[in-house]
Structure formats: structure tokens, C-alpha cells
Design a protein around this motif. Structure first.
Motif, PDB file in Angstrom:
ATOM      1  N   SER A  48       0.848  -1.188   0.000  1.00 22.75           N
ATOM      2  CA  SER A  48       0.000   0.000   0.000  1.00 22.75           C
ATOM      3  C   SER A  48       0.882   1.236   0.000  1.00 22.75           C
ATOM      4  O   SER A  48       2.108   1.152   0.065  1.00 22.75           O
ATOM      5  CB  SER A  48      -0.924   0.001   1.227  1.00 22.75           C
ATOM      6  N   GLY A  49       0.243   2.383  -0.088  1.00 25.61           N
ATOM      7  CA  GLY A  49       0.965   3.635   0.030  1.00 25.61           C
ATOM      8  C   GLY A  49       2.047   3.797  -1.006  1.00 25.61           C
ATOM      9  O   GLY A  49       1.853   3.583  -2.201  1.00 25.61           O
ATOM     10  N   ASP A  50       3.238   4.178  -0.514  1.00 26.27           N
ATOM     11  CA  ASP A  50       4.321   4.531  -1.424  1.00 26.27           C
ATOM     12  C   ASP A  50       4.772   3.368  -2.294  1.00 26.27           C
ATOM     13  O   ASP A  50       5.263   3.572  -3.408  1.00 26.27           O
ATOM     14  CB  ASP A  50       5.526   5.053  -0.625  1.00 26.27           C
ATOM     15  N   GLU A  51       4.649   2.127  -1.801  1.00 27.28           N
ATOM     16  CA  GLU A  51       5.096   0.981  -2.598  1.00 27.28           C
ATOM     17  C   GLU A  51       4.321   0.875  -3.898  1.00 27.28           C
ATOM     18  O   GLU A  51       4.824   0.356  -4.896  1.00 27.28           O
ATOM     19  CB  GLU A  51       4.950  -0.303  -1.800  1.00 27.28           C
ATOM     20  N   LEU A  52       3.074   1.332  -3.918  1.00 28.65           N
ATOM     21  CA  LEU A  52       2.269   1.242  -5.133  1.00 28.65           C
ATOM     22  C   LEU A  52       2.701   2.244  -6.195  1.00 28.65           C
ATOM     23  O   LEU A  52       2.207   2.200  -7.318  1.00 28.65           O
ATOM     24  CB  LEU A  52       0.789   1.441  -4.800  1.00 28.65           C
ATOM     25  N   ASP A  53       3.616   3.158  -5.850  1.00 25.81           N
ATOM     26  CA  ASP A  53       4.150   4.037  -6.884  1.00 25.81           C
ATOM     27  C   ASP A  53       4.756   3.237  -8.022  1.00 25.81           C
ATOM     28  O   ASP A  53       4.711   3.632  -9.187  1.00 25.81           O
ATOM     29  CB  ASP A  53       5.227   4.964  -6.293  1.00 25.81           C
ATOM     30  N   PHE A  54       5.351   2.080  -7.681  1.00 29.97           N
ATOM     31  CA  PHE A  54       5.981   1.261  -8.707  1.00 29.97           C
ATOM     32  C   PHE A  54       4.955   0.683  -9.678  1.00 29.97           C
ATOM     33  O   PHE A  54       5.290   0.333 -10.806  1.00 29.97           O
ATOM     34  CB  PHE A  54       6.753   0.105  -8.066  1.00 29.97           C
ATOM     35  N   ALA A  55       3.690   0.552  -9.250  1.00 28.33           N
ATOM     36  CA  ALA A  55       2.693  -0.158 -10.054  1.00 28.33           C
ATOM     37  C   ALA A  55       2.445   0.511 -11.392  1.00 28.33           C
ATOM     38  O   ALA A  55       2.031  -0.138 -12.345  1.00 28.33           O
ATOM     39  CB  ALA A  55       1.384  -0.291  -9.277  1.00 28.33           C
ATOM     40  N   SER A  56       2.675   1.818 -11.477  1.00 29.28           N
ATOM     41  CA  SER A  56       2.437   2.492 -12.755  1.00 29.28           C
ATOM     42  C   SER A  56       3.400   2.020 -13.838  1.00 29.28           C
ATOM     43  O   SER A  56       3.154   2.232 -15.025  1.00 29.28           O
ATOM     44  CB  SER A  56       2.562   4.006 -12.574  1.00 29.28           C
ATOM     45  N   ALA A  57       4.497   1.381 -13.443  1.00 28.37           N
ATOM     46  CA  ALA A  57       5.431   0.820 -14.416  1.00 28.37           C
ATOM     47  C   ALA A  57       5.189  -0.660 -14.653  1.00 28.37           C
ATOM     48  O   ALA A  57       5.825  -1.267 -15.510  1.00 28.37           O
ATOM     49  CB  ALA A  57       6.873   1.033 -13.953  1.00 28.37           C
ATOM     50  N   TYR A  58       4.261  -1.266 -13.900  1.00 26.48           N
ATOM     51  CA  TYR A  58       4.015  -2.694 -14.016  1.00 26.48           C
ATOM     52  C   TYR A  58       3.151  -3.000 -15.233  1.00 26.48           C
ATOM     53  O   TYR A  58       2.383  -2.173 -15.709  1.00 26.48           O
ATOM     54  CB  TYR A  58       3.327  -3.226 -12.761  1.00 26.48           C
ATOM     55  N   LEU A  59       3.256  -4.254 -15.682  1.00 22.86           N
ATOM     56  CA  LEU A  59       2.473  -4.714 -16.821  1.00 22.86           C
ATOM     57  C   LEU A  59       1.311  -5.599 -16.395  1.00 22.86           C
ATOM     58  O   LEU A  59       0.251  -5.558 -16.994  1.00 22.86           O
ATOM     59  CB  LEU A  59       3.374  -5.484 -17.788  1.00 22.86           C
ATOM     60  N   GLY A  60       1.518  -6.441 -15.386  1.00 25.45           N
ATOM     61  CA  GLY A  60       0.479  -7.379 -14.983  1.00 25.45           C
ATOM     62  C   GLY A  60       0.569  -7.709 -13.518  1.00 25.45           C
ATOM     63  O   GLY A  60       1.486  -7.280 -12.801  1.00 25.45           O
ATOM     64  N   ALA A  61      -0.400  -8.506 -13.046  1.00 24.79           N
ATOM     65  CA  ALA A  61      -0.510  -8.822 -11.627  1.00 24.79           C
ATOM     66  C   ALA A  61       0.736  -9.519 -11.105  1.00 24.79           C
ATOM     67  O   ALA A  61       1.090  -9.374  -9.930  1.00 24.79           O
ATOM     68  CB  ALA A  61      -1.744  -9.690 -11.397  1.00 24.79           C
ATOM     69  N   GLU A  62       1.419 -10.283 -11.969  1.00 21.72           N
ATOM     70  CA  GLU A  62       2.594 -11.021 -11.503  1.00 21.72           C
ATOM     71  C   GLU A  62       3.712 -10.103 -11.029  1.00 21.72           C
ATOM     72  O   GLU A  62       4.563 -10.502 -10.224  1.00 21.72           O
ATOM     73  CB  GLU A  62       3.109 -11.931 -12.613  1.00 21.72           C
ATOM     74  N   ASP A  63       3.729  -8.852 -11.499  1.00 18.80           N
ATOM     75  CA  ASP A  63       4.819  -7.951 -11.153  1.00 18.80           C
ATOM     76  C   ASP A  63       4.849  -7.595  -9.670  1.00 18.80           C
ATOM     77  O   ASP A  63       5.893  -7.205  -9.142  1.00 18.80           O
ATOM     78  CB  ASP A  63       4.727  -6.672 -11.986  1.00 18.80           C
ATOM     79  N   VAL A  64       3.713  -7.701  -8.975  1.00 18.59           N
ATOM     80  CA  VAL A  64       3.714  -7.343  -7.555  1.00 18.59           C
ATOM     81  C   VAL A  64       4.543  -8.312  -6.729  1.00 18.59           C
ATOM     82  O   VAL A  64       4.916  -7.992  -5.596  1.00 18.59           O
ATOM     83  CB  VAL A  64       2.279  -7.257  -6.988  1.00 18.59           C
ATOM     84  N   THR A  65       4.852  -9.492  -7.263  1.00 17.27           N
ATOM     85  CA  THR A  65       5.680 -10.435  -6.506  1.00 17.27           C
ATOM     86  C   THR A  65       7.092  -9.897  -6.293  1.00 17.27           C
ATOM     87  O   THR A  65       7.805 -10.392  -5.407  1.00 17.27           O
ATOM     88  CB  THR A  65       5.745 -11.812  -7.194  1.00 17.27           C
ATOM     89  N   ASP A  66       7.515  -8.892  -7.062  1.00 13.28           N
ATOM     90  CA  ASP A  66       8.815  -8.277  -6.820  1.00 13.28           C
ATOM     91  C   ASP A  66       8.865  -7.554  -5.482  1.00 13.28           C
ATOM     92  O   ASP A  66       9.947  -7.245  -4.976  1.00 13.28           O
ATOM     93  CB  ASP A  66       9.150  -7.283  -7.942  1.00 13.28           C
ATOM     94  N   LEU A  67       7.704  -7.254  -4.898  1.00 11.71           N
ATOM     95  CA  LEU A  67       7.640  -6.562  -3.618  1.00 11.71           C
ATOM     96  C   LEU A  67       7.367  -7.505  -2.452  1.00 11.71           C
ATOM     97  O   LEU A  67       7.226  -7.046  -1.324  1.00 11.71           O
ATOM     98  CB  LEU A  67       6.542  -5.492  -3.657  1.00 11.71           C
ATOM     99  N   LEU A  68       7.298  -8.816  -2.719  1.00 10.51           N
ATOM    100  CA  LEU A  68       6.868  -9.778  -1.712  1.00 10.51           C
ATOM    101  C   LEU A  68       7.898 -10.885  -1.547  1.00 10.51           C
ATOM    102  O   LEU A  68       8.574 -11.265  -2.508  1.00 10.51           O
ATOM    103  CB  LEU A  68       5.527 -10.408  -2.115  1.00 10.51           C
TER     104      LEU A  68
END
Length: 737
Positions: A48-68
Motif C-alpha cells: 500500500s501507500g508509497d510501494e504502489l508508486d511502482f505499479a504504474s510501471a508494471y504490466l500485470g498482476a505477476e509484477d507485484v511479486t517483486d515486492l513480496l
């Protein structure tokens, strides 16, 4: 962050965009109260919050695993994502069955792994439950749940437009607008993305490296006073019109981010995803009622070069191309009642769903005639599947498999909290689920004279049939939490399962729809002990030890079929291993080191081992003692953000985030040749914001270490892997108003 995903109200309490990030965020829990996540005896990661700034560069749902940590994604066939949580989750590219990790969008289950590749735009939060679930909401799941939560219409909502450009000719436009009038509010958000091929194709057209051409729209309508309660209606539509990247065959000597295929397997993609949901909430006496009614559907037409080469071993007839034509409809209804009482809370819920799925799967050699479905040469596996008495003296050329499936789900669940003392709390949950699944289909081959015959491998009977699965399962969870002076200690046990089902791709003979040809449900019983501490307003840490008993793990098993002219072809299907063991450690921290600098990090240590004694795939020893796929022994993240005032009304920020994964294996055989060695990815973002005008400019980069790693793999002639994108970067200009 090992926090708690409790979404019984399907609501993430998002902070305003200009609010400082919370180290211990608050969500609406199953008891309908807002509780700090560090007080809840469950293990979840929250983005949440600042970490989601990266999402604007993401392509798909799988990209969030880079933060987990402890969460990975196997990506196949373009945007088809199968999530693994703590090593649990079949690496499966068929679309007939739900994943081991249940994926939700605004509380609505996305029942197939096809839907999980959704575009990420206008997000409010992402929450990932680690461990079996099913007593709070939605569907049963054996490994956990992943919930994508979008911004809600309402007072104070953000409005913005952003446009960006990056390498690989990437163009990205995103925006959201909303307003409120009296008790009514709305929000419209959308995104368009286009990008040239990410992988270099040494053997033919550039398009085989994967073209992105996608757009999405989402509309939310919110009535604060409707029929005595609140009503939120959401609808969305997304299209994917690009070209799927081809895999790389391991028999070829290629460089990083390079493939080598010809033009015959390149096919335009025509994918559409759409849905509508209505969430109604109201108070009835001392109870709170939530009703969530939803429809989700998709249509898919796409394909790619299946063998991953122009001419394997110099033979142009050792090639294969495939295409999928899929249609899916999903209707669901969920109702929850919850109440708070002195010393605890109670939730009761019911969930019902019906899903209708159809698929035509075609595989051929060379260029395909769309009228006759004949390729330019015989597909190498067709003749071996014609059986001992072919219906034609001609050559078997093309394989076509059709399947239809209907799934009906009915479940009741409850979740209860009891205060046993001022410091000790017990949590008890239970769920009973009934599933009825009907499947029917046929596998056939087309000869060069136009005659069509059914597959009959081994002479066991024609590959045409149907079957039914009727299964009822009782699952649940139990936890004890004790509040100490230093934090909350807890122990828990939970179990759940992933459904049995049919294999939806090549049907070899009559055994495909027999009881022996199906795969059974898998189940997981998880034991966990953890501690969550908030020693100060500036520092939060969490740690959990877990041990998971994995019964009948579903896995893709590879079997060799002999070819008429010698050699063999590898076919695979979803089957059950005997058992597996999973144990490890999750730990994380969040630290507001200074007013300007925030840091966070996570570590998952994981050990998995398959226990296989019965014969499967020709050899039990092939699997016994091997690790589960996509289960790195170590995954670690470290990230930070620095905010600085550059001038009056001008602020700047710099964000960095790294993730390390140790070696993981791509299938359950645990072969070094089918593994991905350890690697580290790095993403970064730097930007300035003109506070008075609302304008911001950001530069970003992903995979800055330029790692070339396997996203998933499968055996055919050699071993084929889908590859990661290379280093990408770009600039984005935004305006908030």
C-alpha cells in the motif's frame, strides 16, 4: 509485511494520497471493526501507500511479486499467471481450475488463472494472505489469497492523468476522474499501454518477442443512501490485442533475452475481459449485512510457437504451433452477516457460484489453413495419437481438442472471535463447501485427406467422453493470540483445499474422462506461530514460523509417448503426487528512520520436499525428495523511499526496491537443467512534484540488473521456457487535480 488480510467486508482502508504512510495500517476486519493489522493472528503481506508508486510501471498482476517474499508467479502463454505462496501452487497453464492461491479483484473471485493477468491501474492496495483460507469470504484456497483493491468513488477521491514513454517504444496513458453530488459519487478510471517486442528473435520476425497493446476502463458508482443501506456498483472492460512472446527452446544456443522462432507461430491476440459487481451493505439491528453479486467473463483467441524454435535439429517438421479459443462466464453471490458483542465478534456467510467454460485447443506444424485446419507438415505428435487402427491411410496432420466444463459451488462459512481474558483471544472458523463439476470433450486428429479421427493412444478407446465430480469438504481454522507488553504472540492451525478436476488440453484416449484420468483435490494443513511487534510509532516488525502438511499436491507430470519413426514426444497432464512437506520462516520490518527516509524489508526461508512412494509418470524416485516448483529456499526484499523538499512548493523523492530469489525449479522433477539459478532484481523511481500546480515528473526503471530468468517451463522436444523482460525504463508526467 507479514500482516493480516481480513477482507470480510471486501474493503481496504486506503489513506488519502497526501497522508503519511502508516507503519501499522488499519483495515476493516471480519468483526466489522477497524483493527491494527499487528493485532490479528494471521500472516499476510500488504502492499500500500508509497510501494504502489511502482505499479504504474508494471504490466500485470505477476509484477507485484517483486515486492513480496514467499510469493512467486509462474507466467505462461502471455499473461496467464499461476501464483505460488510458500511453495504451494501447481505450475499449471490450463484454465479449467482455480489456483491454489485465490485471486480477488475488489472482493470478486477471479476463478481462472487467465483472469489473473489483469492490468494494474488505479489501485488502492494489494493484500496477500499466506496460508489456507476460506472462513472469511469467497472461495476455498489451499495456499492463500491475493486481493487487488481499486480506488473507491467517494468524497476526497483523487483525480489525475498521467502519460509516459519508455524504451521498447512503450507508451502508457492512465487517468481517473470522479466527483460526488449529495449521497452519490462516481469514479471513472482507464489505462492504455502499448510496447514493442521485449525479446530479440534471432530466427524471424521481431513480433515473436511479444507485442503489448492493451487498454482498460473501470467505472464505479456509489450511493451512500440506497434502499436503507449503501450500494457500490463497479463495472470493467479490458482488452489485450498484442502478440504473445514465444518461448525459448533449451536445445538452442542463444543469448540473454533472445529467442529463435519463425513466422508460422506468430498469431494476433484477441482477448477481452469484462465484469460487473454490486456490493450492498446495511445494518439490521445489531448485525451488519453485506451482499456481493458479481458477473465475470472473458473471450480469448491467441497462440504462439509451441516448440520455441525454427527447425529443431535442422528438421523443419519437428515443429509445433498452438492456439487457444476460450470463453468463460462466472456468476457469483456472496452474503455475509456479522456482529460485534462484548468480548468478541461473529460472522456467518454463504457463497454460491456457477462457472461455464469452453475451449478449443489446436496444435499443428508450419502454416495453418484456417478452413481445413491442415498445417504445412504433420505435427509430430499427431501420428502417435491416431492409435492402432487409423481411420485413414493418409498422414495425421493436426490435433484439435474441445472441452466444456460447468462448475457449481455452494458454501457456508463462519468466523468467530472470543476474548478469553483481557489479553488472550481465540479465533475459530469453519467452512463447508460442495462442488459439482461436469466435463465433456473430445480429442481428434485431422488427416491430410480431410478425414477426422479421434485420438486412441495405446488402443485404449476413442478420446471422447464426459464425467462428473461431486465433492464436499469441511475446512476451518483455529488461532490463539496473546497480547504481551512487547507485542502480540499467536499460534494458529488452518486447513483448506484446491478442487479436483479435468485436464483440459490434449486428450489421448478414452481414459481421459475416466475416474483414473482425473486429478484429485489437494489439501493443506498449516501450523504457524508468530509475533508482531510495534516497539515505537516509527518501527514495526513481524516474524512467523510455519509448517505445512501438503496432501496430494497437484502437479504437471511429464510422460513420453513413442513416435512412429523412432524417438518420443513429451506430453503432460495435471496429476497428484502423494504428499509434500513445507516449512520455514517469514520475517519483515518497516522503519520510518527519519522524517524523510522510510525503509522496509522482508525475508522468507523456505524448505519443501516431495514425499513420493507410489509409481507416477513411470518412476516414483523421479519425484521423491525433490523440492516443489517455484519454491526458492531464500527470498528477500529490501526497499526504501527518501522524500526531500527541493524548493518552496517543490518536493522530490527517490525509491529503490530489490528482491533476491535463490535457485528454484520449474517442475517437480527437480532437475538442474530445469531450474532457474538465483538472481536479484532492482527497481527504482525518482521524481519531482510541483505542489502548487499538481504536476509531477517521474523517471523509473525495472529489472535494472537486466536479469534473464525463466517465468515458467514445459517439456516438448527439449525444454521450453518463457523468459523475463530485459531492463526497462521510462519517464512519466502526471497532473493531479
Amino acid at each position: 509485511m507479514s500482516l493480516a488480510l481480513i477482507l470480510a467486508a471486501s474493503t481496504f482502508t486506503a489513506e488519502p494520497e497526501d497522508a503519511p504512510a502508516r507503519l501499522d495500517p488499519v483495515v476493516t476486519t471480519a468483526t466489522a471493526s477497524q483493527t491494527p493489522l499487528s493485532d490479528i493472528p494471521m500472516s499476510v503481506s500488504v502492499i500500500s501507500g508509497d510501494e504502489l508508486d511502482f505499479a504504474s510501471a508494471y504490466l500485470g498482476a505477476e509484477d507485484v511479486t517483486d515486492l513480496l517474499t514467499g510469493v512467486e508467479a509462474a507466467v505462461a502463454n502471455g499473461t496467464q499467471v499461476a501464483f505460488q505462496i510458500r511453495g504451494i501452487g501447481a505450475v499449471d497453464h490450463q484454465a479449467l481450475t482455480p489456483g491454489a492461491a485465490a485471486v480477488y479483484s475488489d472482493g470478486v473471485l477471479l476463478a481462472t488463472n487467465v483472469q489473473t493477468g489483469l492490468m494494474l491501474y488505479d489501485l488502492a492496495g494489494v493484500e496477500v494472505l499466506k496460508g489456507p483460507q476460506g472462513t472469511l469470504f469467497g472461495r476455498n484456497a489451499s495456499s492463500g489469497a491475493i486481493s487487488f483493491l481499486t480506488a473507491r468513488p467517494g468524497d476526497g477521491q483523487s483525480r489525475y492523468v498521467r502519460a509516459g514513454y519508455g524504451n521498447l517504444e512503450r507508451t502508457d496513458v492512465e487517468g481517473a476522474y470522479g466527483d460526488s453530488v449529495n449521497d452519490f459519487s462516481f469514479r471513472l478510471a482507464g489505462r492504455y499501454l502499448s510496447r514493442d517486442a521485449a525479446l530479440d528473435n534471432a530466427g524471424g520476425p521481431d513480433a515473436a518477442g511479444g507485442i503489448r497493446d492493451e487498454f482498460g476502463l473501470r467505472l464505479g458508482l456509489n450511493w451512500e443512501d440506497a434502499l436503507g443501506g449503501k450500494l457500490l456498483v463497479r463495472t470493467h472492460y479490458e482488452e489485450d490485442n498484442g502478440i504473445n512472446a514465444a518461448p525459448r527452446n533449451d536445445t538452442l544456443d542463444l543469448s540473454d533475452h533472445e529467442i529463435s522462432v519463425g513466422s508460422d507461430g506468430i498469431q494476433d491476440t484477441d482477448n477481452a475481459f469484462y465484469g460487473t459487481s454490486a456490493e450492498y451493505t446495511r445494518d439490521i439491528g445489531g448485525w451488519s449485512l453485506t451482499s456481493l453479486t458479481a458477473f465475470e467473463g472473458f473471450h480469448q483467441a491467441y497462440g504462439f510457437d509451441f516448440d520455441g524454435a525454427t527447425a529443431l535439429f535442422g528438421n523443419p517438421q519437428l515443429s509445433a504451433n498452438l492456439s487457444y479459443l476460450r470463453d468463460f462466464r462466472q456468476y457469483s453471490q456472496e452474503v455475509r452477516l456479522k456482529t460485534e458483542r462484548a468480548g468478541g465478534s461473529t460472522l456467518f456467510g454463504i457463497y454460491a457460484a456457477q462457472e461455464d467454460f469452453s475451449q478449443t485447443y489446436t496444435i499443428w506444424c508450419g502454416e495453418l489453413d484456417p478452413d481445413t485446419l491442415l498445417g504445412a507438415c504433420p505435427y509430430v505428435g499427431a501420428a502417435s495419437r491416431a492409435g492402432p487402427a487409423p481411420v485413414s491411410d493418409g498422414a495425421a496432420m493436426t490435433l484439435v481438442t474441445d472441452i466444456r466444463q460447468n462448475r457449481k459451488v455452494l458454501a457456508a462459512f463462519t468466523y468467530n472471535e472470543f476474548a478469553l481474558s483481557d489479553r488472550l483471544t481465540a479465533t475459530v472458523g469453519a467452512r463447508i463447501t460442495q462442488e459439482k463439476i461436469e466435463g465433456a470433450g473430445a480429442g481428434r486428429h485431422i488427416f491430410d485427406d480431410g478425414i477426422v479421427g479421434y485420438n486412441n493412444v495405446g488402443g485404449l478407446g476413442l478420446a471422447s467422453g464426459s464425467n462428473k465430480i461431486d465433492d464436499t469438504q469441511l475446512t476451518g481454522n483455529l488461532a490463539l493470540a496473546y497480547e504481551t507488553g512487547a507485542g502480540t504472540a499467536y499460534v494458529s492451525v488452518a486447513n483448506s483445499y484446491k478442487s479436483a478436476g479435468f485436464n483440459g488440453e490434449v486428450q489421448n484416449n478414452a481414459a481421459h474422462f475416466s475416474d483414473e484420468g482425473l486429478f484429485d483435490a489437494e489439501s493443506v494443513t498449516a501450523y504457524e506461530a508468530g509475533f508482531k511487534a510495534t516497539p515505537s510509532a516509527h518501527f514495526v516488525w513481524n516474524a512467523a514460523l510455519f509448517w505445512q502438511d501438503y496432501d496430494s499436491p497437484q502437479a504437471r507430470i511429464f510422460v513420453n509417448f513413442p513416435l512412429p519413426g523412432g524417438g518420443s514426444i513429451t506430453s503432460n497432464s495435471l496429476s497428484n503426487l502423494d504428499a509434500a512437506m513445507v516449512y520455514g520462516l517469514d520475517a519483515d520490518f518497516s522503519w520510518q528512520a527519519t522524517e524523510s527516509l522510510s525503509l522496509n524489508g522482508g525475508l522468507t526461508l523456505l524448505d519443501t520436499e516431495i514425499d513420493q512412494t507410489s509409481d507416477i509418470g513411470g518412476n516414483a524416485a523421479k519425484f521423491n525428495g525433490k523440492p516443489l516448483p517455484f519454491a526458492p529456499k531464500t527470498s528477500a526484499t529490501l526497499g526504501g523511499r527518501y522524500d526531500v523538499a527541493l524548493a518552496p512548493s517543490v518536493t522530490g523523492h527517490l525509491s529503490l526496491h530489490a528482491k533476491y530469489r535463490s535457485r528454484y525449479y520449474l517442475d517437480p522433477e527437480g532437475l538442474e537443467a530445469r531450474s532457474q539459478k538465483g538472481f536479484t532484481t532492482l527497481q527504482a523511481e525518482a521524481g519531482i512534484r510541483l505542489e502548487d500546480s499538481g504536476v509531477d515528473v517521474t523517471i523509473w526503471g525495472r529489472n535494472l540488473t537486466d536479469e534473464d530468468y525463466a517465468l515458467s517451463g514445459y517439456g516438448f522436444i527439449g525444454y521450453d521456457t518463457f523468459r523475463s523482460d530485459p531492463r526497462t525504463y521510462g519517464i512519466r508526467v502526471g497532473y493531479s487535480f
